[in-house]
Motif scaffolding. Structure first.
Motif, short mmCIF file in Angstrom:
data_model
loop_
_atom_site.label_atom_id
_atom_site.label_comp_id
_atom_site.label_asym_id
_atom_site.label_seq_id
_atom_site.Cartn_x
_atom_site.Cartn_y
_atom_site.Cartn_z
N TYR A 6 6.98 -12.47 5.55
CA TYR A 6 6.89 -11.53 4.43
C TYR A 6 8.04 -11.76 3.48
N GLN A 7 7.81 -11.37 2.23
CA GLN A 7 8.88 -11.41 1.25
C GLN A 7 8.65 -10.32 0.21
N ALA A 8 9.73 -9.86 -0.38
CA ALA A 8 9.63 -8.79 -1.37
C ALA A 8 8.78 -9.22 -2.57
N ASN A 9 8.04 -8.26 -3.13
CA ASN A 9 7.27 -8.55 -4.34
C ASN A 9 8.19 -8.75 -5.53
N LEU A 11 11.89 -9.63 -6.38
CA LEU A 11 13.15 -10.09 -5.79
C LEU A 11 14.36 -9.37 -6.40
N GLN A 12 14.21 -8.89 -7.65
CA GLN A 12 15.33 -8.17 -8.28
C GLN A 12 15.63 -6.87 -7.53
N LYS A 13 14.55 -6.27 -6.98
CA LYS A 13 14.72 -4.98 -6.30
C LYS A 13 14.85 -5.14 -4.79
N ALA A 14 14.87 -6.37 -4.34
CA ALA A 14 14.87 -6.61 -2.91
C ALA A 14 16.26 -6.47 -2.31
N CYS A 15 16.28 -6.11 -1.03
CA CYS A 15 17.56 -6.05 -0.32
C CYS A 15 17.81 -7.42 0.32
N ALA A 16 18.93 -7.53 1.00
CA ALA A 16 19.29 -8.81 1.62
C ALA A 16 18.25 -9.24 2.65
N HIS A 17 17.58 -8.24 3.23
CA HIS A 17 16.61 -8.53 4.28
C HIS A 17 15.34 -9.16 3.73
N CYS A 18 14.83 -8.60 2.63
CA CYS A 18 13.52 -9.04 2.16
C CYS A 18 13.60 -9.96 0.93
N ARG A 19 14.80 -10.25 0.46
CA ARG A 19 14.94 -11.16 -0.67
C ARG A 19 14.49 -12.57 -0.25
N GLU A 20 14.86 -12.93 0.97
CA GLU A 20 14.42 -14.20 1.54
C GLU A 20 13.22 -13.92 2.45
N THR A 34 3.51 -3.46 4.39
CA THR A 34 3.45 -3.41 2.93
C THR A 34 4.81 -3.06 2.33
N THR A 35 5.69 -2.58 3.20
CA THR A 35 7.03 -2.26 2.71
C THR A 35 8.08 -2.85 3.64
N CYS A 36 9.22 -3.17 3.05
CA CYS A 36 10.33 -3.73 3.82
C CYS A 36 10.83 -2.71 4.83
#
Ligand SMILES: [Zn+2]
Length: 83
Positions: A6-9, A11-20, A34-36
């Motif tokens: 999975y990856q964030a939709n 990336l600007q709003k993503a945290c360190a966990h879901c940015r990658e 559907t959510t981090c």
């Protein structure tokens, strides 16, 4: 149990966990995330190759990517380089 990536939709709003892209071990019947799990930002499932098994063509691709060459025997003592 299959591993899903999975990856964030956004990336600007993503945290360190879901940015990658991150891996989640899920049962086939589990509903897709559907959510981090860390920041609740919307995420999507990535299409990735299965980690187990694999066909001969997958093997060829991996061998090719790893820089191996496949030689096809073309009769007596003769080989054709396929890639
Ligand atoms: Zn997150």
């Amino acid at each position: 149990m299959p591993i899903y990536e999975y990856q964030a939709n956004h990336l600007q709003k993503a945290c360190a966990h879901c940015r990658e892209p991150f891996e989640v071990l899920q049962k086939i019947r589990d509903t897709p995330l559907t959510t981090c799990p860390a920041c609740k930002a919307p995420i999507h499932k990535l299409i990735s190759a299965p980690r187990v098994g694999g066909s001969q063509s997958n093997f060829d691709d991996r061998a090719k990517a790893a820089g191996f060459h496949k030689l096809q025997k073309r009769g007596k003592g003769e080989y054709e380089k396929q890639y």
